[in-house]
Design a protein around this motif. Sequence first.
Motif, short mmCIF file in Angstrom:
data_model
loop_
_atom_site.label_atom_id
_atom_site.label_comp_id
_atom_site.label_asym_id
_atom_site.label_seq_id
_atom_site.Cartn_x
_atom_site.Cartn_y
_atom_site.Cartn_z
N SER A 127 0.85 -1.07 -0.02
CA SER A 127 -0.01 -0.09 -0.02
C SER A 127 0.93 1.20 -0.21
O SER A 127 0.47 2.22 -0.65
N SER A 128 2.10 1.20 0.80
CA SER A 128 2.81 2.30 0.54
C SER A 128 3.58 2.66 -0.69
O SER A 128 3.69 3.45 -1.35
N ARG A 129 3.87 1.25 -1.54
CA ARG A 129 4.26 1.52 -2.65
C ARG A 129 3.26 2.07 -3.87
O ARG A 129 3.38 2.97 -4.62
N ASN A 130 2.03 1.71 -3.53
CA ASN A 130 0.92 2.56 -4.28
C ASN A 130 0.49 3.78 -3.74
O ASN A 130 -0.56 4.33 -4.45
N THR A 131 0.93 4.37 -2.65
CA THR A 131 0.86 5.39 -2.01
C THR A 131 -0.62 5.62 -1.87
O THR A 131 -1.02 6.48 -1.84
N CYS A 132 -1.14 4.57 -1.10
CA CYS A 132 -2.73 4.52 -0.55
C CYS A 132 -2.60 4.77 0.74
O CYS A 132 -2.27 4.13 1.64
N TYR A 133 -2.95 6.14 1.34
CA TYR A 133 -2.89 6.54 2.87
C TYR A 133 -3.87 5.61 3.35
O TYR A 133 -3.19 5.17 4.61
N VAL A 148 10.15 -0.97 7.39
CA VAL A 148 10.00 -1.79 6.39
C VAL A 148 9.33 -0.97 5.14
O VAL A 148 9.76 -1.23 3.92
N CYS A 149 8.42 -0.06 5.38
CA CYS A 149 8.20 0.98 4.20
C CYS A 149 9.03 1.73 3.74
O CYS A 149 8.92 2.04 2.49
N SER A 150 10.20 2.18 4.31
CA SER A 150 11.14 2.99 3.77
C SER A 150 12.18 2.26 3.13
O SER A 150 12.70 2.86 2.24
N ASN A 197 -6.12 -0.73 -3.03
CA ASN A 197 -5.53 0.40 -3.06
C ASN A 197 -6.34 1.17 -4.02
O ASN A 197 -6.79 2.45 -3.73
N ARG A 198 -6.53 0.54 -5.44
CA ARG A 198 -7.01 1.32 -6.52
C ARG A 198 -8.43 1.55 -6.08
O ARG A 198 -9.15 2.58 -6.58
N TYR A 199 -9.15 0.52 -5.39
CA TYR A 199 -10.62 0.98 -4.95
C TYR A 199 -10.62 1.88 -4.20
O TYR A 199 -11.64 2.95 -4.32
N GLY A 212 -0.78 -0.77 8.54
CA GLY A 212 0.53 -0.50 9.19
C GLY A 212 0.10 -0.41 10.72
O GLY A 212 1.03 -0.95 11.34
N ALA A 213 -0.84 0.08 11.09
CA ALA A 213 -1.52 0.13 12.57
C ALA A 213 -1.68 -1.43 12.93
O ALA A 213 -1.39 -1.69 13.92
N ALA A 214 -2.31 -2.37 12.06
CA ALA A 214 -2.34 -3.47 12.48
C ALA A 214 -1.28 -4.13 12.68
O ALA A 214 -1.13 -5.10 13.69
N ALA A 215 -0.42 -4.06 11.62
CA ALA A 215 0.99 -4.60 11.87
C ALA A 215 1.63 -4.06 13.10
O ALA A 215 2.33 -5.18 13.78
#
Lengths: 190, 190
Positions: free
Chosen positions: B56-62, B86-88, B148-150, B69-72
């Motif tokens: 989701s970070s690669r797809n920049t879906c906030y 992990v995301c950076s 993400n696209r949805y 991210g919060a679940a993880a």
Amino acid sequence: MPHIVLPEELPGITAGFAFRPETAKPMRELAHVLLHASGNDGFTSADRELLAAFVSSRNTCYFCQTSHGAAAAHLHEGGETVVNAVCSDYKSAPISNKLKALLAIAEQVQIDGKRVTADLIAKAKAEGATDLDIHDTVLIAAAFCMYNRYVDGLATWQPRDPAMYVEMGKRMAMQGYVSGKDPDTRSEQR
Amino acid sequence: MPHIVLPEELPGITAGFAFRPETAKPMRELAHVLLHASGNDGFTSADRELLAAFVSSRNTCYFCQTSHGAAAAHLHEGGETVVNAVCSDYKSAPISNKLKALLAIAEQVQIDGKRVTADLIAKAKAEGATDLDIHDTVLIAAAFCMYNRYVDGLATWQPRDPAMYVEMGKRMAMQGYVSGKDPDTRSEQR
């Protein structure tokens, strides 16, 4: 050769489905609702399969483009000619202005959902698209970004026999994506 | 403002789910199987949520990046620090080599499934990844290219209140993505 051990005789996504029935069930159900069960006069199954083939062509997923293209060709009165026209240049294809406007939305979703503009939405609404038509267009385009990556990311077997796809597309067009005997999906057959 | 009329008080994907329960059901079920119900010692729910946040970070879906991210962060002993690492730059993150190898596969699937190479697969297997781990990694990455696209393609409301996402992530981590009372999903709770 597939990246993991998949049933050898099954092509494309069907091999992934056989490998993992737990994920196959909702993936089949989603395709069934979006492409088959929700088709209506304003946004037919033929149109929905055309969108699926178009997005798959943009993602260069041979299996999905060819199978959904065959399903669309079976359902659409223009047959294969229309499918090829949509995938090569939908703006000049012999289809309705409404479907062109929905394809323009799907074209952006395939790249990034954030590229859908208020202007593209307004154009689709001006051609008669409802909120449900727009919702389903966005989700069909998004879902095929999943199916395409799944099929290609596992390096599934994607045979090149055209007759096989014609047969598969006909079956998909007629029966949809879940067994008619599955009680889970009965409520969506409306 | 969302592109179609969605329930105003619902953030992100939950608004799309409320608009269209027929597609919400399989979409929730797929997330439940992939992220929640299938977690095991070799490939935990924490790892799976990390993959979801990463793609989701690669797809920049906030919305998806922040909620998953919060679940993880809730599930992983390293908390938010690990998620951000992990995301950076996942290659230098304090995670197992196996998870790094799975992230390397997901990184390619996010762009195009055809970019997954035999070498990436061999590296993951050398770190102990099973065929099922690889399958689920490919499908998690593919599925978040859909979610993400949805979320972005409908222009859903994506609030910027961090506390809301912490709460949402905790609930996702603890309960998964379908109601525990839904008989359809009982068989997957294994």
